[in-house]
Design a protein around this motif. Structure first.
Motif, PDB file in Angstrom:
ATOM      1  N   GLU B 283      61.104  77.286-126.252  1.00 31.47           N
ATOM      2  CA  GLU B 283      61.159  77.161-127.710  1.00 31.47           C
ATOM      3  C   GLU B 283      59.883  77.647-128.357  1.00 31.47           C
ATOM      4  OE1 GLU B 283      62.861  73.472-129.193  1.00 31.47           O
ATOM      5  OE2 GLU B 283      63.413  72.972-127.144  1.00 31.47           O
ATOM      6  N   GLY B 284      59.301  78.681-127.807  1.00 34.72           N
ATOM      7  CA  GLY B 284      58.122  79.279-128.424  1.00 34.72           C
ATOM      8  C   GLY B 284      56.851  78.478-128.234  1.00 34.72           C
ATOM      9  N   VAL B 285      56.837  77.565-127.267  1.00 33.23           N
ATOM     10  CA  VAL B 285      55.657  76.715-127.070  1.00 33.23           C
ATOM     11  C   VAL B 285      54.462  77.530-126.577  1.00 33.23           C
ATOM     12  CG1 VAL B 285      54.685  74.857-125.672  1.00 33.23           C
ATOM     13  CG2 VAL B 285      56.961  74.611-126.677  1.00 33.23           C
ATOM     14  N   SER B 286      54.676  78.348-125.542  1.00 32.80           N
ATOM     15  CA  SER B 286      53.564  79.048-124.922  1.00 32.80           C
ATOM     16  C   SER B 286      54.113  80.197-124.087  1.00 32.80           C
ATOM     17  CB  SER B 286      52.783  78.072-124.032  1.00 32.80           C
ATOM     18  OG  SER B 286      51.675  78.722-123.436  1.00 32.80           O
ATOM     19  N   PHE B 287      53.229  80.913-123.439  1.00 36.10           N
ATOM     20  CA  PHE B 287      53.626  81.909-122.439  1.00 36.10           C
ATOM     21  C   PHE B 287      52.458  82.030-121.464  1.00 36.10           C
ATOM     22  CE2 PHE B 287      51.584  86.086-123.603  1.00 36.10           C
ATOM     23  CZ  PHE B 287      50.852  85.644-124.688  1.00 36.10           C
ATOM     24  N   PRO B 288      52.689  82.644-120.286  1.00 37.91           N
ATOM     25  CA  PRO B 288      51.667  82.569-119.232  1.00 37.91           C
ATOM     26  C   PRO B 288      50.240  82.832-119.698  1.00 37.91           C
ATOM     27  CG  PRO B 288      53.628  83.582-118.376  1.00 37.91           C
ATOM     28  CD  PRO B 288      53.884  83.359-119.835  1.00 37.91           C
ATOM     29  N   ILE B 289      50.012  83.896-120.443  1.00 37.16           N
ATOM     30  CA  ILE B 289      48.648  84.236-120.825  1.00 37.16           C
ATOM     31  C   ILE B 289      48.032  83.144-121.702  1.00 37.16           C
ATOM     32  CG2 ILE B 289      47.279  85.893-122.157  1.00 37.16           C
ATOM     33  CD1 ILE B 289      49.388  88.013-121.029  1.00 37.16           C
ATOM     34  N   GLN B 290      48.873  82.570-122.546  1.00 39.05           N
ATOM     35  CA  GLN B 290      48.393  81.486-123.414  1.00 39.05           C
ATOM     36  C   GLN B 290      47.967  80.277-122.578  1.00 39.05           C
ATOM     37  OE1 GLN B 290      51.111  80.796-126.614  1.00 39.05           O
ATOM     38  NE2 GLN B 290      49.966  79.075-127.443  1.00 39.05           N
ATOM     39  N   SER B 291      48.578  80.151-121.405  1.00 41.58           N
ATOM     40  CA  SER B 291      48.204  79.055-120.509  1.00 41.58           C
ATOM     41  C   SER B 291      47.064  79.443-119.581  1.00 41.58           C
ATOM     42  CB  SER B 291      49.404  78.634-119.662  1.00 41.58           C
ATOM     43  OG  SER B 291      50.571  78.631-120.433  1.00 41.58           O
ATOM     44  N   GLY B 292      46.509  80.642-119.762  1.00 44.12           N
ATOM     45  CA  GLY B 292      45.328  81.024-118.998  1.00 44.12           C
ATOM     46  C   GLY B 292      45.586  81.796-117.729  1.00 44.12           C
ATOM     47  N   HIS B 293      46.820  82.182-117.500  1.00 42.59           N
ATOM     48  CA  HIS B 293      47.164  82.940-116.292  1.00 42.59           C
ATOM     49  C   HIS B 293      47.633  84.329-116.701  1.00 42.59           C
ATOM     50  CE1 HIS B 293      49.296  84.144-112.655  1.00 42.59           C
ATOM     51  NE2 HIS B 293      48.721  83.154-112.019  1.00 42.59           N
ATOM     52  N   GLY B 294      47.222  85.339-115.966  1.00 42.97           N
ATOM     53  CA  GLY B 294      47.649  86.689-116.308  1.00 42.97           C
ATOM     54  C   GLY B 294      49.137  86.882-116.114  1.00 42.97           C
ATOM     55  N   CYS B 295      49.659  87.911-116.761  1.00 40.99           N
ATOM     56  CA  CYS B 295      51.059  88.302-116.568  1.00 40.99           C
ATOM     57  C   CYS B 295      51.170  88.912-115.168  1.00 40.99           C
ATOM     58  CB  CYS B 295      51.422  89.325-117.646  1.00 40.99           C
ATOM     59  SG  CYS B 295      52.960  90.211-117.373  1.00 40.99           S
ATOM     60  N   ILE B 296      52.268  88.604-114.450  1.00 39.11           N
ATOM     61  CA  ILE B 296      52.440  89.207-113.131  1.00 39.11           C
ATOM     62  C   ILE B 296      53.407  90.385-113.178  1.00 39.11           C
ATOM     63  CG2 ILE B 296      51.849  87.093-111.872  1.00 39.11           C
ATOM     64  CD1 ILE B 296      54.873  86.751-111.299  1.00 39.11           C
ATOM     65  N   GLY B 297      53.881  90.694-114.368  1.00 35.86           N
ATOM     66  CA  GLY B 297      54.746  91.876-114.524  1.00 35.86           C
ATOM     67  C   GLY B 297      56.159  91.666-114.029  1.00 35.86           C
ATOM     68  N   CYS B 298      56.683  90.423-114.203  1.00 29.35           N
ATOM     69  CA  CYS B 298      57.955  90.071-113.568  1.00 29.35           C
ATOM     70  C   CYS B 298      59.149  90.854-114.091  1.00 29.35           C
ATOM     71  CB  CYS B 298      58.210  88.570-113.696  1.00 29.35           C
ATOM     72  SG  CYS B 298      58.753  88.077-115.336  1.00 29.35           S
TER      73      CYS B 298
END
Ligand code: HEM
Ligand code: HEM
Ligand code: SF4
Ligand code: SF4
Lengths: 263, 369
Positions: B283-298
């Protein structure tokens, strides 16, 4: 088509030799071996001004591209913290890469144009005469020369066939590859529908995805590095060891031969 | 087409959804699809007049993360999608029936809605050993896939598995897991990649198709442009740090605490097309980068083979070694450089020798044998 002295280029006589030459007759430190090695020096105009100008602009662009490209892959130590509107450090590195990329690409297009309208030496960069027996024989000869199996090198007005081989496969194909993959990546930044995306966007799925194109573009840099290493070494070595001028030819355009022996 | 099928609106009303929330749903959906407010009435009109569209949802080699994501869609409420908007006539994971009963339902749906149903595929078929690595109802999955695809109007490839192959297709891909578009080549296919795709993206795609009766606009790789038109990096809120060159260098450094760019930690945002940095998750809370982890390109083709996840440079496997481009390049350059040094030394020696010979008068002119 590699040109020896026989291809009709008109040699101009620089120093008249033969016999006790007036050129050295007056010198008081003249030794017998000086006189023995005295020969007619001839020169031919090989590389026209646009080719020479392109060569050095191109070399500069590639140095900038390689340095900035390396940093795009492995950024330098992080910039100090602070307002992001004050700093554009990595942005400038990328900007320099793209600007040099444009210079390289436009220069390369100009060089292709000159291959069409320029003299026949200007065309050597864009083909190798794989179909010609004579060419293969000369490649073999050059290989023997580089492996110290031939005592005396041949003379060439243009590029020697081995040089032409390396220039075509390492440089011409390498740079074409870098331009195509580079602008495909650049199109991702410009966005879908941009000119770069329209012209080169098809490259991305061809390699799999954006990351694959990055990796191949990065390997392309090392491919061109191989060329630069050997190219600069051989240019300097041949300048000393061959029977013709090399480095100064890319500056003045004239090829000067150190002797007037027939082959 | 069978006249007995109700419209979406009729089903929704029957489900007890008020007209007010129905219209709210229409305008929210229009916004999610990037269509603007003017389209809300169009969506409403379509839903009021069109018969609902049947969907068959099949599962090959997969982990069910796509289904898990889908049923967590907050908007439009997945309840609406599953129960009302589409008639999910066959989904062996979500449906109540099982075994022979389920297979009968599949056959019935195919026959009843010939040429009109949408086939949603989660996972992919393994082709080695005649497809024996994935058996559904006693038969290789690839047979079910071909069978169901034959009379489908269009196919949706859910997730990285169906779109590109994902982990089961990572090198060396022992079962030869193959993405849907390489098995079914005669149907329009929409790829909705991601591991899993974002719930709102999944429902958004379905809503679009049902409302407008056509496929959303696709990019070169067959992904809906509205969700996959840009990279994570293009809309990442850490992008200013990237341009400034302010990078996290360690997971526990000050830059990490300040929320700077994760590029050097291997973030694949610059090479990944997805909507995470705009739609976000849960619901638009967050996404990986916002949580401090890089995108893994899934959501990218072959993302398992473009690792490591925590290095900027991918490993190159093509040359039989696993090194990144710089390690390979440096080794090659060192080799060439060494060869040049040796060659230069020999050249200098030979030249000195040669000069000596001339001096001694053993040869009268330079270079003569
Ligand atoms: C001799 C020519 C070139 C060399 C040696 C070179 C080198 C590199 C290298 C090493 C990278 C880093 C790749 C990575 O690991 O991600 C890179 C990235 C890139 N290059 Fe080049 N490049 C060349 C030509 C070009 C050209 C002509 C363009 C077109 C504008 C271009 C555009 C790009 C772009 C857009 C990127 C990605 C930047 C980013 O992701 O931030 N390059 N280049
Ligand atoms: C990034 C670096 C460089 C690149 C990519 C490069 C590329 C090239 C290319 C493509 C040619 C063929 C020209 C043509 O046929 O139009 C050439 C010729 C030449 N380059 Fe370079 N070059 C570089 C640096 C240098 C340097 C540093 C030198 C001087 C030491 C040099 C000296 C020469 C000479 C002398 C020729 C003419 C060879 C001959 O006489 O046949 N180059 N170079
Ligand atoms: S964190 Fe990742 S996506 Fe965000 S700006 Fe940095 S590299 Fe790009
Ligand atoms: S941020 Fe990247 S890895 Fe994470 S879900 Fe989005 S696309 Fe996948």
């Amino acid at each position: 088509m590699t040109t020896g002295m026989s291809t009709g280029a008109k040699p101009s006589t620089a120093i008249a030799g033969g016999g006790p030459s007036p050129a050295v007759a007056g010198a008081d430190d003249v030794a017998p071996e000086d006189v023995a090695s005295l020969q007619k020096i001839t020169s031919v105009y090989v590389y026209e001004a646009p080719v020479r100008l392109w060569h050095w602009i191109n070399a500069l662009a590639i140095v900038v591209l390689a340095v900035t490209g390396y940093f795009i892959g492995s950024p330098p130590p992080a910039a100090a913290p602070g307002n992001t509107f004050d700093t554009f450090w990595f942005g400038y590195i990328r900007y320099a890469h793209f600007a040099a990329g444009y210079v390289l690409a436009v220069g390369f297009l100009g060089r292709i144009y000159w291959a069409i309208v320029g003299n026949h030496h200007a065309r050597q960069l864009f083909y190798v005469a794989l179909w010609s027996k004579k060419w293969w024989k000369e490649v073999l000869f050059e290989l023997r020369w580089y492996f110290f199996l031939e005592k005396r090198p041949k003379k060439y007005v243009g590029h020697n066939p081995l040089a032409q081989f390396a220039m075509f496969f390492l440089f011409t194909l390498g740079v074409t590859f870098q331009i195509v993959t580079g602008f495909a990546l650049y199109g991702e930044g410009l966005g879908e529908g941009s000119w770069a995306d329209t012209l080169f966007g098809w490259v991305i799925p061809l390699f799999g995805g954006s990351m694959d194109v990055h990796t191949w573009h990065h390997l392309g840099m090392w491919w061109i590095m191989m060329f630069i290493l050997t190219h600069v070494y051989v240019a300097i070595r041949e300048d000393i060891m061959s029977r013709q001028s090399i480095v100064s030819t890319m500056i003045s355009g004239t090829r000067t031969f150190k002797d007037d022996l027939p082959d | 087409m069978s006249q007995s099928i109700e419209t979406f609106y009729e089903v929704m009303r029957r489900q007890g959804i008020t007209r007010r929330s129905f219209l709210k749903f229409c305008s929210l959906t229009a916004a999610a699809l990037g269509l603007g407010p003017a389209f809300a009435p169009k969506i409403a009109n379509a839903m009021e007049t069109k018969p609902r569209t049947p969907v068959i949802w099949v599962h090959g080699l997969e982990c069910t993360c796509c289904s898990e994501s889908f049923i967590r869609s907050a908007h439009p409420l997945v309840k609406d999608v599953v129960l009302s908007m589409i008639s999910l006539d066959y989904d062996d994971t979500l449906m109540a029936s099982a075994g022979h009963q389920a297979e009968a339902a599949l056959q019935e749906t195919i026959e009843k809605y010939k040429g009109n149903y949408i086939l949603a595929v989660e996972g992919n078929p393994p082709l080695n050993e005649d497809g024996m690595y994935c058996i559904i109802g006693g038969k290789p999955f690839v047979e079910q896939l071909r069978h169901a695809a034959k009379d489908a109007k269009a196919i949706i490839s859910w997730g990285a598995c169906a779109s590109y192959g994902c982990v089961q297709a990572a090198k060396p891909n022992p079962t030869r897991a193959t993405p849907v578009h390489k098995v079914i080549t005669d149907k329009p296919i929409i790829k909705v990649p991601g591991c899993p795709p974002i719930a709102e993206v999944m429902t958004g795609v379905i809503t679009y198709m049902l409302t407008f009766d056509r496929m959303p606009e696709l990019d070169r790789q067959g992904r809906p442009k509205m969700f996959y038109g840009q990279r994570i990096h293009d809309k990442c809120y850490r992008r200013p740090h990237f341009d400034a060159g302010q990078f996290v260098e360690n997971w526990d450094d000050d830059a990490a605490r300040r929320g700077e760019c994760l590029y050097k930690m291997g973030c694949k945002g610059p090479t990944t097309y997805n909507a995470c940095s705009t739609v976000r998750w849960n619901e638009g809370v967050s996404f990986p980068i916002q949580s401090g982890h890089g995108c893994i390109g899934c959501s990218e083709d072959g993302f398992w083979d473009n690792g490591p996840f925590y290095d900027r440079l991918a490993q190159v496997k093509q040359f039989g070694v696993e090194e990144n481009a710089d390690t390979l390049g440096r080794a090659a350059a060192a080799g060439v450089g060494g060869a040049i040094a040796v060659h230069a030394a020999v050249s200098a020696l030979k030249r000195a020798q040669h000069k000596n010979e001339i001096k001694k008068g053993s040869s009268m002119s330079q270079g003569e044998e």
